[in-house]
Design an enzyme around this catalytic site. Structure first.
Site, PDB file in Angstrom:
ATOM      1  N   ALA A  24      -7.987   1.131  -8.037  1.00 30.68           N
ATOM      2  CA  ALA A  24      -8.827   0.963  -6.841  1.00 30.68           C
ATOM      3  C   ALA A  24     -10.221   0.428  -7.159  1.00 30.68           C
ATOM      4  O   ALA A  24     -10.865  -0.198  -6.312  1.00 30.68           O
ATOM      5  CB  ALA A  24      -8.921   2.311  -6.116  1.00 30.68           C
ATOM      6  N   PHE A  35     -10.591   6.177  -4.798  1.00 35.69           N
ATOM      7  CA  PHE A  35     -10.076   7.503  -4.421  1.00 35.69           C
ATOM      8  C   PHE A  35     -10.913   8.648  -4.974  1.00 35.69           C
ATOM      9  O   PHE A  35     -11.126   9.658  -4.297  1.00 35.69           O
ATOM     10  CB  PHE A  35      -8.619   7.647  -4.923  1.00 35.69           C
ATOM     11  CG  PHE A  35      -7.675   6.719  -4.218  1.00 35.69           C
ATOM     12  CD1 PHE A  35      -7.350   5.478  -4.758  1.00 35.69           C
ATOM     13  CD2 PHE A  35      -7.137   7.070  -2.989  1.00 35.69           C
ATOM     14  CE1 PHE A  35      -6.494   4.601  -4.090  1.00 35.69           C
ATOM     15  CE2 PHE A  35      -6.272   6.204  -2.309  1.00 35.69           C
ATOM     16  CZ  PHE A  35      -5.960   4.970  -2.863  1.00 35.69           C
ATOM     17  N   ARG A  36     -11.394   8.464  -6.247  1.00 36.26           N
ATOM     18  CA  ARG A  36     -11.961   9.640  -6.912  1.00 36.26           C
ATOM     19  C   ARG A  36     -13.433   9.504  -7.287  1.00 36.26           C
ATOM     20  O   ARG A  36     -13.994  10.409  -7.872  1.00 36.26           O
ATOM     21  CB  ARG A  36     -11.111   9.976  -8.158  1.00 36.26           C
ATOM     22  CG  ARG A  36      -9.672  10.353  -7.778  1.00 36.26           C
ATOM     23  CD  ARG A  36      -8.760  10.594  -8.968  1.00 36.26           C
ATOM     24  NE  ARG A  36      -7.430  10.959  -8.515  1.00 36.26           N
ATOM     25  CZ  ARG A  36      -6.498  10.067  -8.176  1.00 36.26           C
ATOM     26  NH1 ARG A  36      -6.755   8.765  -8.253  1.00 36.26           N
ATOM     27  NH2 ARG A  36      -5.297  10.440  -7.749  1.00 36.26           N
ATOM     28  N   HIS A 122       2.534   0.568  -6.638  1.00 36.84           N
ATOM     29  CA  HIS A 122       2.520   1.543  -5.536  1.00 36.84           C
ATOM     30  C   HIS A 122       2.878   0.888  -4.207  1.00 36.84           C
ATOM     31  O   HIS A 122       2.562   1.409  -3.141  1.00 36.84           O
ATOM     32  CB  HIS A 122       1.144   2.229  -5.439  1.00 36.84           C
ATOM     33  CG  HIS A 122       0.874   3.122  -6.612  1.00 36.84           C
ATOM     34  ND1 HIS A 122      -0.306   3.789  -6.801  1.00 36.84           N
ATOM     35  CD2 HIS A 122       1.651   3.458  -7.667  1.00 36.84           C
ATOM     36  CE1 HIS A 122      -0.248   4.486  -7.928  1.00 36.84           C
ATOM     37  NE2 HIS A 122       0.926   4.294  -8.479  1.00 36.84           N
ATOM     38  N   CYS A 130      13.133   0.294   8.270  1.00 33.82           N
ATOM     39  CA  CYS A 130      13.763   1.370   9.051  1.00 33.82           C
ATOM     40  C   CYS A 130      14.640   2.200   8.109  1.00 33.82           C
ATOM     41  O   CYS A 130      15.559   1.665   7.492  1.00 33.82           O
ATOM     42  CB  CYS A 130      14.632   0.779  10.156  1.00 33.82           C
ATOM     43  SG  CYS A 130      15.570   2.050  11.038  1.00 33.82           S
ATOM     44  N   CYS A 133      18.527   1.886   9.616  1.00 40.03           N
ATOM     45  CA  CYS A 133      19.386   0.681   9.566  1.00 40.03           C
ATOM     46  C   CYS A 133      18.901  -0.341   8.537  1.00 40.03           C
ATOM     47  O   CYS A 133      19.514  -1.384   8.344  1.00 40.03           O
ATOM     48  CB  CYS A 133      19.435   0.039  10.959  1.00 40.03           C
ATOM     49  SG  CYS A 133      17.876  -0.710  11.451  1.00 40.03           S
ATOM     50  N   CYS A 160      17.320   0.683  18.181  1.00 41.07           N
ATOM     51  CA  CYS A 160      17.450   1.709  17.130  1.00 41.07           C
ATOM     52  C   CYS A 160      16.380   2.780  17.298  1.00 41.07           C
ATOM     53  O   CYS A 160      16.662   3.969  17.355  1.00 41.07           O
ATOM     54  CB  CYS A 160      17.338   1.041  15.760  1.00 41.07           C
ATOM     55  SG  CYS A 160      17.171   2.185  14.388  1.00 41.07           S
ATOM     56  N   ASN A 222     -14.276  -0.213 -16.714  1.00 34.31           N
ATOM     57  CA  ASN A 222     -14.263   0.881 -15.747  1.00 34.31           C
ATOM     58  C   ASN A 222     -15.647   1.501 -15.651  1.00 34.31           C
ATOM     59  O   ASN A 222     -16.284   1.750 -16.682  1.00 34.31           O
ATOM     60  CB  ASN A 222     -13.241   1.953 -16.147  1.00 34.31           C
ATOM     61  CG  ASN A 222     -12.819   2.775 -14.932  1.00 34.31           C
ATOM     62  OD1 ASN A 222     -12.224   2.251 -14.003  1.00 34.31           O
ATOM     63  ND2 ASN A 222     -13.172   4.046 -14.922  1.00 34.31           N
TER      64      ASN A 222
HETATM   65  N1  APR Z   1     -15.760  -1.866 -11.313  1.00 33.88           N
HETATM   66  C1  APR Z   1     -15.155  -1.140 -12.308  1.00 33.88           C
HETATM   67  N2  APR Z   1     -14.706   0.124 -12.129  1.00 33.88           N
HETATM   68  C2  APR Z   1     -14.893   0.673 -10.909  1.00 33.88           C
HETATM   69  C3  APR Z   1     -15.520  -0.010  -9.839  1.00 33.88           C
HETATM   70  C4  APR Z   1     -15.975  -1.334 -10.085  1.00 33.88           C
HETATM   71  N3  APR Z   1     -16.587  -2.072  -9.135  1.00 33.88           N
HETATM   72  N4  APR Z   1     -15.545   0.821  -8.751  1.00 33.88           N
HETATM   73  C5  APR Z   1     -14.968   1.973  -9.143  1.00 33.88           C
HETATM   74  N5  APR Z   1     -14.577   1.885 -10.427  1.00 33.88           N
HETATM   75  C6  APR Z   1     -13.829   2.870 -11.225  1.00 33.88           C
HETATM   76  C7  APR Z   1     -14.260   4.302 -11.005  1.00 33.88           C
HETATM   77  O1  APR Z   1     -15.217   4.667 -11.974  1.00 33.88           O
HETATM   78  C8  APR Z   1     -12.950   5.071 -11.176  1.00 33.88           C
HETATM   79  O2  APR Z   1     -12.814   5.585 -12.485  1.00 33.88           O
HETATM   80  O3  APR Z   1     -12.500   2.776 -10.780  1.00 33.88           O
HETATM   81  C9  APR Z   1     -11.845   4.034 -10.945  1.00 33.88           C
HETATM   82  C10 APR Z   1     -11.036   4.317  -9.696  1.00 33.88           C
HETATM   83  O4  APR Z   1     -10.283   5.491  -9.923  1.00 33.88           O
HETATM   84  P1  APR Z   1      -9.495   6.167  -8.712  1.00 33.88           P
HETATM   85  O5  APR Z   1     -10.397   6.271  -7.536  1.00 33.88           O
HETATM   86  O6  APR Z   1      -8.842   7.404  -9.244  1.00 33.88           O
HETATM   87  O7  APR Z   1      -8.378   5.099  -8.312  1.00 33.88           O
HETATM   88  P2  APR Z   1      -7.044   4.787  -9.096  1.00 33.88           P
HETATM   89  O8  APR Z   1      -7.184   5.033 -10.556  1.00 33.88           O
HETATM   90  O9  APR Z   1      -6.601   3.448  -8.668  1.00 33.88           O
HETATM   91  O10 APR Z   1      -6.024   5.883  -8.491  1.00 33.88           O
HETATM   92  C11 APR Z   1      -4.672   5.722  -8.869  1.00 33.88           C
HETATM   93  O11 APR Z   1      -4.072   7.519  -7.406  1.00 33.88           O
HETATM   94  O12 APR Z   1      -4.091   8.710  -5.514  1.00 33.88           O
HETATM   95  C12 APR Z   1      -3.432   7.715  -6.168  1.00 33.88           C
HETATM   96  O13 APR Z   1      -2.152   6.129  -5.064  1.00 33.88           O
HETATM   97  C13 APR Z   1      -3.464   6.413  -5.419  1.00 33.88           C
HETATM   98  O14 APR Z   1      -3.189   4.244  -6.433  1.00 33.88           O
HETATM   99  C14 APR Z   1      -3.976   5.425  -6.443  1.00 33.88           C
HETATM  100  C15 APR Z   1      -3.797   6.184  -7.754  1.00 33.88           C
END
Ligand code: APR
Length: 249
Positions: A24, A35-36, A122, A130, A133, A160, A222
């Site tokens: 993400a 997400f986190r 994902h 559906c 069907c 359906c 990251n």
């Molecule tokens: N550039 C680099 N890193 C970034 C940026 C950015 N602009 N913005 C955020 N981050 C980093 C954050 O520091 C974080 O460690 O991206 C990471 C995102 O981590 P999560 O929010 O946990 O997302 P993700 O790892 O994709 O989650 C995996 O968890 O809940 C499930 O299905 C959901 O696909 C998701 C999966």
């Protein structure tokens, strides 16, 4: 240019076959929350995770869909644009590199940026099917009603009407293309992991597996630390779009 940027550019230039794993954090600079991190979808309200499970969908499909559409800002799906990070990966292919993008994201932005080999681990918000069907549907039909139903007419001339299941992999569903990801690691000379906390199985096992592959260089971009940083040759704690703009200027 800082050491990490020079090392990154050299690794990309020397690589023939690149496996990319994104999360993400790849799309936050496109305006989609992760997400986190602070302000992230789960950080804001952990109970949301329970609603995004196969079990919840099967028990309460009519409650699932409005929550799902709100969580993933589905009404906005067509308006989000790829950022410089997505474009950079697509351009690597255009420059003749063999690039395989495995993404945990369901926003479709790698495809929109022009990457040709994209594996959506994902699934995607763009389609649904559906469960009764098997009829398949696109975003227009999914967004038409709050709770999307199958509109296929059966032999008796009746609709359906079954409530659709999203193609997004929910908690409790199997992740897609995972075998292909490990095959790709074996064929690659560079693993690039971007914007993921590596919290979720089975993606969290990728750095450990990659560490066992001789000659596979591993780079992480990251913002935050992850529990697996020590397994990477280079860790760049930068915003991905900002970083690639800097090295491309
Ligand atoms: N550039 C680099 N890193 C970034 C940026 C950015 N602009 N913005 C955020 N981050 C980093 C954050 O520091 C974080 O460690 O991206 C990471 C995102 O981590 P999560 O929010 O946990 O997302 P993700 O790892 O994709 O989650 C995996 O968890 O809940 C499930 O299905 C959901 O696909 C998701 C999966």
């Amino acid at each position: 240019m800082r050491g990490e940027a020079e090392t990154f550019i050299k690794a990309i230039e020397n690589a023939q076959c690149i496996t990319v794993l994104t999360g993400a954090g790849m799309s936050t600079e496109s305006g989609i929350p992760d997400f986190r991190s602070a302000g992230g979808i789960w950080t804001e309200d952990m109970s949301r995770m329970e609603a995004m499970s196969r079990d919840y969908y099967e028990r309460y499909p009519k409650l699932f869909w409005p929550k799902f559409k709100e969580l993933f800002q589905m009404k906005m799906t067509g308006t989000f644009q790829p950022n410089a990070g997505h474009m950079y990966l697509a351009d690597l292919e255009k420059r003749g590199k063999d690039v395989r993008v495995f993404t945990q994201n369901i926003d479709g932005l790698h495809i929109k940026a022009g990457s040709r080999r994209v594996y959506e681990l994902h699934g995607s918000v763009q389609t649904a099917a559906c469960p009764k069907c098997g009829e398949r549907y696109g975003l227009d039909h999914i967004l038409k009603d709050d709770v999307p139903r199958c509109s296929r007419i059966n032999r008796k001339g009746e609709e359906c009407g079954f409530i659709l299941k999203t193609d997004v992999v929910l908690f409790g569903d199997a992740v897609q293309h995972f075998d292909t990801l490990f095959e790709s690691l074996d064929e690659s000379d560079l693993l690039l992991v971007i914007g993921t906390s590596l919290e979720v199985a089975p993606v969290r096992f990728v750095p450990g597996e990659a560490h066992l592959i001789p000659g596979l260089k591993k780079i992480m971009i990251n913002l935050d630390d992850t529990p697996f940083d020590h397994l990477f040759d280079v860790v760049i704690h930068r915003k991905v779009a900002e970083f690639v703009k800097e090295i491309s200027s």
